[in-house]
Design a protein around this motif. Structure first.
Motif, PDB file in Angstrom:
ATOM      1  N   GLU A  98       0.806  -1.223   0.000  1.00 39.09           N
ATOM      2  CA  GLU A  98       0.000   0.000   0.000  1.00 39.09           C
ATOM      3  C   GLU A  98       0.840   1.276   0.000  1.00 39.09           C
ATOM      4  OE1 GLU A  98       0.682  -1.275   4.171  1.00 39.09           O
ATOM      5  OE2 GLU A  98      -0.210  -2.325   2.488  1.00 39.09           O
ATOM      6  N   GLU A  99       2.103   1.184   0.431  1.00 33.35           N
ATOM      7  CA  GLU A  99       2.986   2.347   0.386  1.00 33.35           C
ATOM      8  C   GLU A  99       3.195   2.814  -1.054  1.00 33.35           C
ATOM      9  OE1 GLU A  99       5.729   0.931   4.199  1.00 33.35           O
ATOM     10  OE2 GLU A  99       6.588   0.973   2.190  1.00 33.35           O
ATOM     11  N   CYS A 100       3.180   1.878  -2.002  1.00 32.46           N
ATOM     12  CA  CYS A 100       3.400   2.222  -3.418  1.00 32.46           C
ATOM     13  C   CYS A 100       2.337   3.188  -3.925  1.00 32.46           C
ATOM     14  CB  CYS A 100       3.402   0.965  -4.284  1.00 32.46           C
ATOM     15  SG  CYS A 100       4.790  -0.132  -3.981  1.00 32.46           S
ATOM     16  N   ASP A 101       1.120   3.036  -3.460  1.00 30.55           N
ATOM     17  CA  ASP A 101       0.018   3.895  -3.905  1.00 30.55           C
ATOM     18  C   ASP A 101      -0.167   5.119  -3.005  1.00 30.55           C
ATOM     19  OD1 ASP A 101      -0.661   2.087  -5.998  1.00 30.55           O
ATOM     20  OD2 ASP A 101      -1.718   0.834  -4.544  1.00 30.55           O
ATOM     21  N   ALA A 102       0.361   5.077  -1.797  1.00 33.72           N
ATOM     22  CA  ALA A 102       0.099   6.127  -0.813  1.00 33.72           C
ATOM     23  C   ALA A 102       0.915   7.399  -1.041  1.00 33.72           C
ATOM     24  CB  ALA A 102       0.367   5.594   0.591  1.00 33.72           C
ATOM     25  N   PHE A 103       2.060   7.298  -1.715  1.00 38.43           N
ATOM     26  CA  PHE A 103       2.952   8.451  -1.843  1.00 38.43           C
ATOM     27  C   PHE A 103       3.197   8.800  -3.295  1.00 38.43           C
ATOM     28  CE2 PHE A 103       4.038   6.165   2.068  1.00 38.43           C
ATOM     29  CZ  PHE A 103       3.704   7.147   2.988  1.00 38.43           C
ATOM     30  N   LYS A 104       3.373  10.128  -3.539  1.00 37.72           N
ATOM     31  CA  LYS A 104       3.625  10.605  -4.899  1.00 37.72           C
ATOM     32  C   LYS A 104       4.689  11.694  -4.861  1.00 37.72           C
ATOM     33  CE  LYS A 104      -0.199  13.942  -4.904  1.00 37.72           C
ATOM     34  NZ  LYS A 104      -0.247  14.075  -3.486  1.00 37.72           N
ATOM     35  N   HIS A 105       5.129  12.089  -6.034  1.00 43.51           N
ATOM     36  CA  HIS A 105       6.109  13.161  -6.203  1.00 43.51           C
ATOM     37  C   HIS A 105       5.664  14.393  -5.414  1.00 43.51           C
ATOM     38  CE1 HIS A 105       8.702  16.035  -8.280  1.00 43.51           C
ATOM     39  NE2 HIS A 105       7.621  16.780  -8.425  1.00 43.51           N
ATOM     40  N   GLY A 106       6.570  14.945  -4.612  1.00 44.30           N
ATOM     41  CA  GLY A 106       6.278  16.152  -3.847  1.00 44.30           C
ATOM     42  C   GLY A 106       5.779  15.917  -2.439  1.00 44.30           C
ATOM     43  N   ASP A 107       5.446  14.682  -2.092  1.00 44.42           N
ATOM     44  CA  ASP A 107       4.999  14.395  -0.730  1.00 44.42           C
ATOM     45  C   ASP A 107       6.166  14.494   0.243  1.00 44.42           C
ATOM     46  OD1 ASP A 107       2.407  13.935  -1.536  1.00 44.42           O
ATOM     47  OD2 ASP A 107       2.542  11.747  -1.401  1.00 44.42           O
ATOM     48  N   ILE A 108       5.914  15.062   1.389  1.00 46.38           N
ATOM     49  CA  ILE A 108       6.899  15.076   2.468  1.00 46.38           C
ATOM     50  C   ILE A 108       6.507  13.955   3.417  1.00 46.38           C
ATOM     51  CG2 ILE A 108       7.891  16.401   4.364  1.00 46.38           C
ATOM     52  CD1 ILE A 108       7.248  18.920   2.658  1.00 46.38           C
ATOM     53  N   VAL A 109       7.481  13.094   3.712  1.00 45.94           N
ATOM     54  CA  VAL A 109       7.217  11.845   4.430  1.00 45.94           C
ATOM     55  C   VAL A 109       8.061  11.779   5.694  1.00 45.94           C
ATOM     56  CG1 VAL A 109       7.344   9.324   4.231  1.00 45.94           C
ATOM     57  CG2 VAL A 109       6.698  10.700   2.241  1.00 45.94           C
ATOM     58  N   HIS A 110       7.449  11.299   6.763  1.00 46.72           N
ATOM     59  CA  HIS A 110       8.165  11.031   8.007  1.00 46.72           C
ATOM     60  C   HIS A 110       8.329   9.520   8.130  1.00 46.72           C
ATOM     61  CE1 HIS A 110       8.436  10.542  12.503  1.00 46.72           C
ATOM     62  NE2 HIS A 110       9.466  11.300  12.207  1.00 46.72           N
ATOM     63  N   LEU A 129      16.815   2.587   1.650  1.00 42.57           N
ATOM     64  CA  LEU A 129      16.146   2.935   2.891  1.00 42.57           C
ATOM     65  C   LEU A 129      14.722   2.415   2.771  1.00 42.57           C
ATOM     66  CD1 LEU A 129      16.252   4.568   5.569  1.00 42.57           C
ATOM     67  CD2 LEU A 129      15.503   6.563   4.247  1.00 42.57           C
ATOM     68  N   ARG A 130      14.168   1.880   3.844  1.00 44.35           N
ATOM     69  CA  ARG A 130      12.800   1.368   3.805  1.00 44.35           C
ATOM     70  C   ARG A 130      12.236   1.316   5.218  1.00 44.35           C
ATOM     71  NH1 ARG A 130      16.120  -3.131   2.858  1.00 44.35           N
ATOM     72  NH2 ARG A 130      15.772  -4.872   4.264  1.00 44.35           N
ATOM     73  N   ALA A 131      10.930   1.162   5.295  1.00 40.90           N
ATOM     74  CA  ALA A 131      10.290   1.078   6.608  1.00 40.90           C
ATOM     75  C   ALA A 131      10.537  -0.287   7.242  1.00 40.90           C
ATOM     76  CB  ALA A 131       8.793   1.341   6.487  1.00 40.90           C
ATOM     77  N   GLY A 132      10.560  -1.334   6.438  1.00 40.95           N
ATOM     78  CA  GLY A 132      10.703  -2.670   6.999  1.00 40.95           C
ATOM     79  C   GLY A 132       9.451  -3.069   7.762  1.00 40.95           C
ATOM     80  N   LYS A 133       9.509  -4.193   8.445  1.00 41.99           N
ATOM     81  CA  LYS A 133       8.335  -4.700   9.170  1.00 41.99           C
ATOM     82  C   LYS A 133       8.019  -3.885  10.418  1.00 41.99           C
ATOM     83  CE  LYS A 133       8.830  -9.381   7.498  1.00 41.99           C
ATOM     84  NZ  LYS A 133       9.098 -10.772   7.803  1.00 41.99           N
ATOM     85  N   ARG A 134       9.032  -3.291  11.027  1.00 41.26           N
ATOM     86  CA  ARG A 134       8.819  -2.561  12.277  1.00 41.26           C
ATOM     87  C   ARG A 134       8.657  -1.060  12.090  1.00 41.26           C
ATOM     88  NH1 ARG A 134      13.734  -5.429  14.453  1.00 41.26           N
ATOM     89  NH2 ARG A 134      12.975  -7.530  14.740  1.00 41.26           N
ATOM     90  N   GLY A 135       8.952  -0.567  10.886  1.00 38.86           N
ATOM     91  CA  GLY A 135       8.907   0.869  10.656  1.00 38.86           C
ATOM     92  C   GLY A 135       7.545   1.378  10.230  1.00 38.86           C
ATOM     93  N   LYS A 136       7.454   2.694  10.133  1.00 39.61           N
ATOM     94  CA  LYS A 136       6.202   3.341   9.752  1.00 39.61           C
ATOM     95  C   LYS A 136       6.521   4.550   8.890  1.00 39.61           C
ATOM     96  CE  LYS A 136       2.298   5.778  11.777  1.00 39.61           C
ATOM     97  NZ  LYS A 136       1.752   6.340  13.014  1.00 39.61           N
ATOM     98  N   VAL A 137       5.755   4.734   7.808  1.00 41.73           N
ATOM     99  CA  VAL A 137       5.888   5.918   6.966  1.00 41.73           C
ATOM    100  C   VAL A 137       4.549   6.640   6.928  1.00 41.73           C
ATOM    101  CG1 VAL A 137       7.788   5.175   5.490  1.00 41.73           C
ATOM    102  CG2 VAL A 137       5.494   4.507   4.899  1.00 41.73           C
ATOM    103  N   GLU A 138       4.611   7.963   6.991  1.00 37.60           N
ATOM    104  CA  GLU A 138       3.378   8.732   6.909  1.00 37.60           C
ATOM    105  C   GLU A 138       3.640  10.059   6.221  1.00 37.60           C
ATOM    106  OE1 GLU A 138       1.723  10.042  10.680  1.00 37.60           O
ATOM    107  OE2 GLU A 138       3.691   9.848  11.601  1.00 37.60           O
ATOM    108  N   LYS A 139       2.668  10.490   5.429  1.00 36.34           N
ATOM    109  CA  LYS A 139       2.744  11.776   4.756  1.00 36.34           C
ATOM    110  C   LYS A 139       2.489  12.859   5.789  1.00 36.34           C
ATOM    111  CE  LYS A 139       0.593  14.556   1.163  1.00 36.34           C
ATOM    112  NZ  LYS A 139      -0.380  14.596   0.067  1.00 36.34           N
ATOM    113  N   VAL A 140       3.379  13.884   5.810  1.00 32.60           N
ATOM    114  CA  VAL A 140       3.242  14.975   6.771  1.00 32.60           C
ATOM    115  C   VAL A 140       3.132  16.336   6.090  1.00 32.60           C
ATOM    116  CG1 VAL A 140       4.329  13.726   8.675  1.00 32.60           C
ATOM    117  CG2 VAL A 140       5.745  15.092   7.123  1.00 32.60           C
ATOM    118  N   GLY A 141       3.183  16.362   4.755  1.00 36.36           N
ATOM    119  CA  GLY A 141       3.084  17.623   4.031  1.00 36.36           C
ATOM    120  C   GLY A 141       3.346  17.406   2.560  1.00 36.36           C
TER     121      GLY A 141
END
Length: 151
Positions: A69-81, A97-109
């Protein structure tokens, strides 16, 4: 009784991309902007989606691997934490670099972040530190144009 305010970012101690180094630990907390996103490919008999993205901050860029789902969640210009990310070799033996099983990515701007594209931390040749074998150090840079190692 005094009021105590916590800064979540300070508590997570955000790293700049230039500070990351390969490790088998999910301990990278950072923020970046998505510059480019590659095509989505299917792996594992079509069960998993994956794609690569070029991301950057004010210090460096790096190849970031997105899953499902990360593939569809982010696009060019997104700021990600990224919380608890990992910088290591993927199945194709590429340093990402990747989130892996324990990590988390979220759009913040979006669209409002200073960044540089060089150096790309994924294009650096890393070797084990002779004084500390649990750590990697930079050896050289792989030219993105020729593929030749630059010392």
């Amino acid at each position: 009784m005094p009021i105590v305010c916590w800064n979540i970012e300070a508590a997570n101690m955000l790293l700049s991309l230039k500070e990351i180094e390969p490790a088998a630990r999910n301990n990278i907390n950072t923020r970046f902007i998505v510059l480019e996103k590659g095509t989505i490919t299917l792996e594992g008999g079509g069960q998993n989606k994956t794609c690569m993205a070029l991301v950057a901050d004010e210090s460096a860029s790096v190849n970031f691997q997105l899953w499902n789902e990360e593939c569809d969640a982010f696009k060019h210009g997104d700021i990600v934490h990224l919380s608890n990310g990992i910088f290591s070799y993927n199945r194709s033996n590429r340093l990402v670099l990747r989130a892996g099983k324990r990590g988390k990515v979220e759009k913040v701007g979006e669209f409002t972040m200073v960044f540089v594209e060089s150096p790309n931390m994924s294009e650096i040749v890393w070797v084990l530190d002779p004084y500390n074998p649990s750590r990697y150090v930079q050896k050289s840079l792989i030219s993105p144009i020729s593929g030749i190692s630059l010392h």
